[in-house]
Enzyme design. Structure first.
Site, PDB file in Angstrom:
ATOM      1  N   ASP A  43       0.820  -1.210   0.000  1.00 41.19           N
ATOM      2  CA  ASP A  43       0.000   0.000   0.000  1.00 41.19           C
ATOM      3  C   ASP A  43       0.856   1.263   0.000  1.00 41.19           C
ATOM      4  OD1 ASP A  43      -2.350  -1.417  -0.079  1.00 41.19           O
ATOM      5  OD2 ASP A  43      -2.679  -1.353   2.087  1.00 41.19           O
ATOM      6  N   GLY A  44       2.013   1.215   0.654  1.00 42.26           N
ATOM      7  CA  GLY A  44       2.898   2.372   0.640  1.00 42.26           C
ATOM      8  C   GLY A  44       3.363   2.701  -0.768  1.00 42.26           C
ATOM      9  N   ASP A 143      -3.343  12.189  22.235  1.00 41.89           N
ATOM     10  CA  ASP A 143      -2.083  11.941  21.541  1.00 41.89           C
ATOM     11  C   ASP A 143      -2.125  12.523  20.135  1.00 41.89           C
ATOM     12  OD1 ASP A 143      -0.989  10.633  23.689  1.00 41.89           O
ATOM     13  OD2 ASP A 143      -1.133   8.620  22.827  1.00 41.89           O
ATOM     14  N   THR A 154      -9.700   2.461   6.293  1.00 39.77           N
ATOM     15  CA  THR A 154      -9.293   1.131   6.762  1.00 39.77           C
ATOM     16  C   THR A 154      -7.831   1.094   7.181  1.00 39.77           C
ATOM     17  OG1 THR A 154      -8.780   0.454   4.499  1.00 39.77           O
ATOM     18  CG2 THR A 154     -10.989  -0.028   5.306  1.00 39.77           C
ATOM     19  N   ALA A 155      -7.149   2.232   7.148  1.00 37.33           N
ATOM     20  CA  ALA A 155      -5.727   2.282   7.488  1.00 37.33           C
ATOM     21  C   ALA A 155      -5.553   2.788   8.931  1.00 37.33           C
ATOM     22  CB  ALA A 155      -4.993   3.151   6.479  1.00 37.33           C
ATOM     23  N   LEU A 158      -8.715   3.150  11.101  1.00 34.43           N
ATOM     24  CA  LEU A 158      -9.263   1.931  11.700  1.00 34.43           C
ATOM     25  C   LEU A 158      -8.448   1.507  12.910  1.00 34.43           C
ATOM     26  CD1 LEU A 158     -11.313  -0.368  11.600  1.00 34.43           C
ATOM     27  CD2 LEU A 158      -9.817  -1.555   9.983  1.00 34.43           C
ATOM     28  N   SER A 159      -7.127   1.645  12.824  1.00 37.97           N
ATOM     29  CA  SER A 159      -6.282   1.300  13.965  1.00 37.97           C
ATOM     30  C   SER A 159      -6.571   2.180  15.176  1.00 37.97           C
ATOM     31  CB  SER A 159      -4.804   1.438  13.574  1.00 37.97           C
ATOM     32  OG  SER A 159      -4.465   0.541  12.534  1.00 37.97           O
TER      33      SER A 159
END
Length: 254
Positions: A43-44, A143, A154-155, A158-159
């Protein structure tokens, strides 16, 4: 579209070997003569390729030679022209970030996944949030916080426990990262046309960095974010594994 293919590979042994094999089999066109770009990596690499091609209006078909590969198709050497001819297009609009530092220096950048604000030191960040000129949150102690595109939902979003957003929803997730106060605030879903402004409070004591994909600006005071509909990015996917289907399926992944 499938007669002139340019190949771009991530700087890994696997991706470059795949590039050599595909170029030898199908021929490789230079970028300025290509009709389609095949990106090889994870993906990167897809994000890097899209940033590199901004303004060229070239569709990009990714093949996974990396790890997660959410934005990529499965790698297969056989049948590439047929796969490109049958591929379905997904159009994405990036976020435009304008970040201002203490010296009023402005940095403009595009984000295909998300724009995030992150604390730089052990001190939690304090951030005021305005949407379309109206203050929505007087002070968020956290933070960090991010605004995501639907494709990027979704990246990192999502985390950070943000919602997954389908491509056609015309919504942007606004998601806090480890919010301390207000502790129960989980973020918001904003209209795609909304303009979000983050104002950093106590910036000298609690410095904050702003990141648009991989463009980072340190010690920001104010960050403006909006979807840029004037920029369109085209990703190609195999018919049985389109981006909309992946985003939907991800919501049922346990």
């Amino acid at each position: 579209m499938t007669n002139r293919i340019a190949f771009l590979a991530a700087p890994t042994e696997v991706a470059r070997a795949a590039q050599d094999a595909l170029a030898a089999r199908y021929g490789a066109a230079p970028l300025d003569r290509a009709e389609v770009v095949v990106a090889l990596g994870g993906d990167g690499m897809m994000l890097e390729t899209q940033h590199r091609l901004l303004g060229r209006n070239l569709p990009v078909y990714g093949m996974n030679c990396g790890s997660v590969g959410f934005l990529m198709n499965d790698f297969r050497e056989d049948g590439l022209p047929e796969r490109l001819s049958a591929a379905q297009a997904a159009t994405l609009h990036p976020l435009r970030m304008k970040a201002f530092t203490a010296r009023a220096e402005a940095t403009d950048a595009l984000a295909i996944n998300e724009v995030s604000l992150l604390r730089e030191t052990r001190q939690a960040a304090k951030i005021r949030i305005l949407v379309d000129g109206k203050e929505r949150l007087k002070e968020l102690i956290c933070d960090g916080i991010l605004v995501s595109t639907p494709a990027g939902s979704t990246a990192y979003n999502l985390s950070a426990h943000g919602p997954i957003v389908p491509l056609g929803a015309n919504l942007l997730p606004l998601t806090p990262i480890s919010a301390f106060r207000p502790r129960r605030w989980r973020g918001a879903l904003l209209p795609a046309e909304a303009q979000v402004v983050f104002e950093v409070l106590e910036p000298d004591k609690r410095p904050v960095a702003a990141v648009a994909d991989y463009t980072e600006v340190r010690d920001v005071r104010r960050v403006e974010v909006r979807e840029d509909r004037s920029v369109a990015l085209t990703l190609l996917f195999d018919p049985d594994h389109g981006l909309s289907e992946r985003i939907l399926a991800e919501q049922f992944t346990v």
